[in-house]
Design an enzyme around this catalytic site. Structure first.
Site, PDB file in Angstrom:
ATOM      1  N   CYS A 109      -0.480   4.100   2.251  1.00 58.26           N
ATOM      2  CA  CYS A 109      -0.250   3.903   3.688  1.00 58.26           C
ATOM      3  C   CYS A 109       1.214   4.143   4.064  1.00 58.26           C
ATOM      4  O   CYS A 109       1.500   4.726   5.106  1.00 58.26           O
ATOM      5  CB  CYS A 109      -0.587   2.469   4.119  1.00 58.26           C
ATOM      6  SG  CYS A 109      -2.047   1.778   3.357  1.00 58.26           S
ATOM      7  N   ASP A 110       2.139   3.667   3.240  1.00 54.05           N
ATOM      8  CA  ASP A 110       3.539   3.590   3.671  1.00 54.05           C
ATOM      9  C   ASP A 110       4.516   4.467   2.878  1.00 54.05           C
ATOM     10  O   ASP A 110       5.686   4.571   3.258  1.00 54.05           O
ATOM     11  CB  ASP A 110       4.022   2.129   3.588  1.00 54.05           C
ATOM     12  CG  ASP A 110       3.180   1.220   4.474  1.00 54.05           C
ATOM     13  OD1 ASP A 110       2.804   1.670   5.566  1.00 54.05           O
ATOM     14  OD2 ASP A 110       2.880   0.087   4.069  1.00 54.05           O
ATOM     15  N   CYS A 133       0.835  -1.205   0.000  1.00 55.29           N
ATOM     16  CA  CYS A 133       0.000   0.000   0.000  1.00 55.29           C
ATOM     17  C   CYS A 133       0.872   1.257   0.000  1.00 55.29           C
ATOM     18  O   CYS A 133       1.438   1.616   1.038  1.00 55.29           O
ATOM     19  CB  CYS A 133      -0.923  -0.020   1.222  1.00 55.29           C
ATOM     20  SG  CYS A 133      -1.907   1.465   1.383  1.00 55.29           S
TER      21      CYS A 133
END
Ligand code: NAP
Length: 302
Positions: free
Chosen positions: A134-135, A131
């Site tokens: 997200c990261d 992701c």
């Protein structure tokens, strides 16, 4: 007893919930994490109509969720572990309870496919990610790899250039699968480099990812490449492992007819979890509406 239980709160499930709740049907959505599914993990969506300037996946999905909730759809955050869907009263067992419903819409979607190489699991959350939204921010000015050659890989590689210093797309062929507009953008981006005809053999490091062992599929040559992070976008697998009695195709996707009925009466499927030609937010929305209307008709006939 719910009239409609919807398994999965991605775009298909939330659209189905909007329709059934708005029709006055007692509706529950069972979602294992945040509403929005894979679309909520997508950085930027440019091909959902109504947003000419594009929209962030999480923002769009939050609006879907608000719209379904405002008509009275309930949502619980639990994992489905099994479901007995053969009889008139359908029973869905989650990690916390048993839910009874007169009809069920399965919209449990799909999840990231894993590479299955040494080091992938060990470094998940420590440099290996599925992701970018997200990261990505953890990799400011770093060197990261994106594995895959489809729309997800190329789109997320472009997104990662906001943070990373270098993004290397590693693809097993010499031609990308992604649509032309995404390919052109990636080719124009000075931070993106391409490593073609190459597969990942191993992800190595100590506390976190430090390097990758890569293999040239044409020559068989092995080499190590230093890397701070690895983002894997090599397609998806359907979330149907908990299902029993519903006909699936060879890939594990649910088979439906044009009304999105499965082989079991009162059980419908919508979105990425079913066998279909195109997996997009726009097609998930159409599926959600169709499955909801089919459930509505089934309940009416009952
Ligand atoms: P995908 O289209 O199935 O592409 C997967 C990519 O990963 C392919 O390039 C494939 O290589 C490669 N791959 C598969 N297994 C691999 C393995 N074991 N090792 C190395 N590489 C591997 O998956 P996706 O990109 O996640 O997209 C899924 C669906 O969502 C597609 O229908 C896509 O169009 C859609 N999507 C659309 C958008 C958009 O419209 N903006 C954005 C994201 C996703 P090969 O090419 O050699 O098979």
């Amino acid at each position: 007893m719910y009239e409609v239980a919807i398994i999965g709160g991605g775009p298909a499930g939330l659209t189905a919930a909007l329709y059934t709740a708005r029709s006055g049907r007692k509706t529950i959505i069972i979602e294992r994490s945040m509403p929005g599914g894979q679309a909520a993990l997508t950085s930027w969506i440019e091909n959902f109509p109504g947003f000419p300037e594009g929209v962030s996946g999480p923002d769009l999905m939050m609006k879907f969720y608000q719209q379904a909730s405002q008509f009275g759809a309930e949502m619980i955050t639990e994992d489905v572990v099994s479901a007995d869907l053969r009889d008139d009263v359908k029973i869905i067992k989650t990690t916390g309870r048993a839910i009874e419903a007169m009809s069920v819409i399965i919209a449990s979607g799909a999840q990231a496919k894993k590479l299955g190489v040494e080091g992938e699991e060990r470094f998940q959350g420590r440099g290996v990610s599925y992701c970018a939204t997200c990261d990505g921010a953890f990799f400011k000015d770093k060197k990261v790899a994106v594995v895959g050659g489809g729309d997800s890989a190329v789109e997320e590689a472009i997104f990662l250039t906001k943070f990373a210093g270098e993004v290397h797309i590693i693809h097993r062929r010499d031609e990308l699968r992604a649509t032309r507009i995404l390919q052109e953008r990636a080719l124009e981006n000075p931070k993106i480099k391409f490593i073609y005809n190459t597969v990942v053999e191993e992800i190595k490091g100590n506390k976190g990812v430090e390097k990758m062992l890569l293999k040239d599929v044409k020559t068989g040559e092995l080499r190590e490449e230093a890397m701070d992070g690895v983002f894997v976008f090599i397609g998806t697998v359907p979330n149907t492992h908990w299902l029993e009695g519903v006909d699936l195709n060879q890939g594990g996707y649910i088979q439906t007819d044009d009304f999105l009925k499965t082989n079991l009466p009162g059980v419908f499927a919508a979105g990425d979890v079913r066998e279909k030609f195109l997996r997009q937010v726009s097609t998930a929305v159409g599926d959600g509406a169709t499955a909801a209307m089919s459930a509505e008709r089934y309940l009416g006939e009952k």
